[in-house]
Design an enzyme around this catalytic site. Structure first.
Site, short mmCIF file in Angstrom:
data_model
loop_
_atom_site.label_atom_id
_atom_site.label_comp_id
_atom_site.label_asym_id
_atom_site.label_seq_id
_atom_site.Cartn_x
_atom_site.Cartn_y
_atom_site.Cartn_z
N ASP A 277 0.88 -1.16 0.00
CA ASP A 277 0.00 0.00 0.00
C ASP A 277 0.93 1.21 0.00
OD1 ASP A 277 -2.02 1.81 0.06
OD2 ASP A 277 -3.06 0.97 1.79
C1 BGC Z 1 -4.79 3.60 0.05
C2 BGC Z 1 -4.94 2.63 -1.10
C3 BGC Z 1 -4.75 3.33 -2.41
C4 BGC Z 1 -3.37 3.97 -2.41
C5 BGC Z 1 -3.07 4.73 -3.68
C6 BGC Z 1 -3.50 4.38 -0.05
O1 BGC Z 1 -3.50 5.43 0.86
O2 BGC Z 1 -4.84 2.92 1.27
O3 BGC Z 1 -6.20 2.02 -1.05
O4 BGC Z 1 -4.88 2.44 -3.47
O5 BGC Z 1 -3.31 4.90 -1.34
O6 BGC Z 1 -3.81 5.88 -3.75
#
Ligand code: BGC
Length: 758
Positions: A231
């Site tokens: 993530d």
């Molecule tokens: C989120 C993800 C997301 C990623 C990219 C993170 O903060 O938890 O779900 O895909 O950012 O934006």
């Protein structure tokens, strides 16, 4: 592995390999021009494209391209319809092709452990079976268009509070049955191109370094073949991450960790073979995306907006409809109240937030009907109270036939990045619903929210329509449902408790601690409420229709099965009304609680299907169940196991309401090997025919010894023997040894144990 990838890895320098395992910026993989390795782009997800073209940043401060917002995860799950969800996936896949996106960052399928999680709107359900099946359909849809997905957030990421650092402490059975199960189903049934590891720790190990979950469970046990990605910002120790099987770090850390990885390889701390495996998987992803790219794809946003409306209609859940107050009639004088009628809330905040081109409002959709009036009453933006707006709405409510209050959670109430602190609607909304119900008996509440809310006014209103966050088509879809142009067919993918305190995670959730103990174990959502026979506001699976459905004959093709066999279940569903509609047939399995030796939920969802029925039509719905419908995760054998016994297969309206059931006896083809020891007890041995053959004579000897010492007549002895039999139930072999006064010796006990184990 593609030989092209293998030979590329051989040609890469150590520095190049390390750089490939980290993005080049927020959204791109690294390019290596000299070897023809292209950079590919990923983007959020999941309910529409959030593609940042120019100024990239993860929180989404900079605008993304104009896009189409489809229903959020909770709404998609509320369809209980895998075909529809697959179709959404296909549409998103086509959009990605047109925008040259290699993978869409979704779906997010974390279990809704508490109604407070700020990201509940994005997640599917409190039930892992529903979440897994919906996820697999979404993934299969997107990937059928040659675009990847990222199944997230793996795993046990069930709150936003301290989301980067908390530790989810979960026992193995609960982890397997609840928090991993949805991921397991999705991985096995759809092979996502990528899986995104979560920010948090699980049982003390950061997920981005969790070899057991990222490699041993995900790859070795479930057969995942794709790439794992962090993530955004989830990496703590890149060296440990690579060793654990975390392939790609996102966003790129501008080389911050590259030096550390290079020196770890040089010093032998990190095996270069581990790095090579990560590189191979990154390259496989990159080339799969590049090879599947379709230059000719086009994105027709107008067409997709129309589709978003139709989709929204599939998600809306009719929670209450007394006196058939809905659907409204065109010639009724109706008052719409609430800022949401003009400015709907239809998506959540954070990384999934889409920059919409067109958004439908219900007021706009109803402008053709002069009998519909509007009063703002309260703002959709916040929870402020405005006396004149409030009073004016109550006054107007006197003089109309029906009032529709558009209530919901203002955007600031729920978002990625933080949790809610309570489960209530803004006070002004609750007060206005109360005040309007006092002057008009026909009040309908339309809700726009991503997660359950309390409804203190529930007995005062005639109808409640839960639209959740159903995307930019919400306005037209709501108008159609209110006026009967569309028949609601959504079902709740979660329980609505009466009060927050009823939720099983309540005592543990979001207190200011870093270690979160999942003390409720497997009893999440309806598993808890049904076990406790606790009243809820609306149960899991609940949803009404304008049609009237009844159920006919239910059949199982066997009454007895081994766990390597299957059982076919059929049931007739009939639409008794003149209104065509869709029914969700739900199948649950209930173990025989009185005869089980392990703690089990009252019932668990094991099948669902949505079926369209024309007026007065009858259809037969069919399910096939295998071992997984009856098994629990047994930590003694570290595997799924079916306890032999009777199981009720139930056709239900929702998790609380059984319509019909049949009992099937299921037994394991390979019973688990029981290990006997000094603590083996009388009752267990007696119930096991083979064990009793060995141990029975010793107990008999003991009983006879006791009886012999009794100075009583035969009848009294018989009565005593019966009592003794009950008394002995929980006695262990070593208890008998202690109490037999030498009649049952240590040697005999060891003999019995050896014989039992052989
Ligand atoms: C989120 C993800 C997301 C990623 C990219 C993170 O903060 O938890 O779900 O895909 O950012 O934006």
């Amino acid at each position: 592995m593609d030989s092209r990838i293998k030979s590329l890895v051989k040609k890469l320098t150590l520095e190049e390999k390390v750089s490939l395992c980290s993005g080049s910026d927020y959204w791109h993989t690294q390019e290596i021009e000299r070897l023809g390795i292209p950079a590919v782009m990923v983007c959020d997800g999941p309910n529409g494209l959030r593609k940042q073209d120019l100024e990239a940043d993860n929180p989404g401060i900079n605008n993304s391209i104009k896009s189409v917002c489809f229903p959020a995860g909770v709404s998609l799950a509320a369809t209980f319809d895998t075909d529809i969800v697959r179709n959404v996936g296909e549409t998103l896949g086509e959009e990605c092709q047109a925008e040259n996106i290699a993978a869409l960052l979704g779906p997010g399928i974390n279990i809704k452990r508490s109604p407070l999680c700020g990201r509940n709107f994005e997640y599917y359900s409190e039930d892992p079976f529903l979440a897994g099946k919906i996820a697999a359909s979404y993934i299969n849809g997107v990937q059928s268009k040659g675009v990847g997905t990222s199944l997230k957030h793996f795993c046990a990421n069930n709150q936003e509070f301290r989301r980067n650092s908390y530790d989810s402490r979960i026992d193995e059975r609960t982890l397997r049955e609840i928090y991993l199960k949805g991921f397991e189903i999705a991985v096995k049934e759809s092979q996502p191109w990528t899986v995104m590891c979560a920010y948090n720790m699980v049982n003390g190990v950061q997920m981005s370094e969790n070899r057991r979950i990222l490699t041993e469970i995900l790859r070795d046990e479930w057969g995942f073949e794709g790439m794992t990605v962090s993530d955004w910002g989830a990496v703590r120790d890149r060296v440990k991450g690579i060793a654990a099987g975390l392939d790609l770090e996102m966003p790129g850390s501008q080389g911050t960790y590259d030096e550390l990885v290079i020196s770890a390889v040089n010093s032998g701390e990190l095996d270069e073979a581990d790095l090579d495996r990560c590189v191979e998987r990154v390259l496989s992803f990159v080339f799969k995306a590049a090879d599947n790219h379709n230059d000719e794809a086009v994105w027709n946003k107008d067409k997709d907006h129309v589709y978003a409306r139709d989709l929204a209609n599939e998600c809306i859940v009719l929670l209450k409809n007394e006196n058939r107050v809905l659907p409204l009639k065109n010639d009724e004088y109706v008052l719409f109240v609430g800022g949401f009628a003009k400015k709907p809330r239809f998506q959540g905040g954070g990384s999934s937030h889409v920059n919409c081109g067109t958004v439908d409002s219900t007021m706009l959709a109803m402008q053709w009907n002069s009998k519909v009036r509007y009063e703002e009453g309260f703002s959709a933006e916040d929870d402020s109270f405005d006396r004149s707006k409030f009073d004016s709405a109550v006054k107007a409510a006197h003089s109309v036939e029906k009032v529709v209050v558009f209530a919901g959670l203002p955007e600031i109430y729920e978002s990625e990045g933080y949790d809610r602190s309570h489960m209530d609607l803004p006070k002004v909304q609750n007060d206005l619903i109360d005040a309007i119900s006092a002057v008009n008996p026909h009040v309908i509440v339309v809700l726009e929210n991503g997660s359950p809310v309390t409804m203190p006014w529930i007995d005062k209103v005639e109808a409640v329509l839960e639209t959740y966050l159903c995307g930019e088509g919400v306005g037209v879809a709501t108008a159609r449902t209110l006026y009967g142009k569309s028949n609601p067919s959504g079902r709740l993918p979660e329980t609505f408790p009466i009060r927050l305190e009823d939720n099983p995670s309540y005592v543990d959730y979001s207190s200011d601690v870093t270690k979160i103990d999942y003390r409720e174990g497997i009893f999440t959502g309806y598993r808890y409420y049904t076990k406790k026979k606790m009243p809820v506001l609306f149960p899991f699976g609940h949803g009404l229709s304008y049609s009237t459905f009844t159920y006919g004959l239910m059949k199982c093709d066997t009454e007895k099965m081994k766990d390597n066999e299957t059982v076919e279940v059929t049931v007739d569903v009939i639409n008794e009304s003149n209104i065509p509609g869709k029914e969700v047939v739900q199948l649950y399995v209930e173990p025989d609680i009185l005869n089980t030796k392990i703690v089990r939920a009252t019932r668990e969802l094991k099948g669902f299907t949505k079926v369209f029925l024309d007026a007065h039509e009858k259809k037969t719905v069919r399910f096939v169940l295998d071992k997984s419908a009856f098994a629990y995760y047994d930590t003694d054998i570290s595997d799924w196991y079916v306890e032999p016994g009777d199981y009720k297969i139930e056709i239900c309206k929702n998790a609380d309401e059984v319509i019909a059931y049949k009992t099937v006896n299921v037994s394991p083809k390979k019973p688990k090997k029981i290990v006997y020891d000094e603590n083996s007890i009388y009752k267990d041995l007696k119930e096991d025919h083979a064990a009793w053959k060995v141990a029975g004579p010793y107990f008999e000897k003991y009983i006879n010894g006791v009886l012999k010492a009794q100075n009583a007549d035969e009848a009294a002895k018989d009565a005593f023997k019966a009592d003794l039999d009950v008394f002995l139930n929980d006695m262990t072999l070593r208890n008998v040894l202690n109490m037999s006064n030498g009649a049952f010796t240590y040697k005999e006990m060891r003999d019995v144990i050896d014989k039992l184990n052989s």
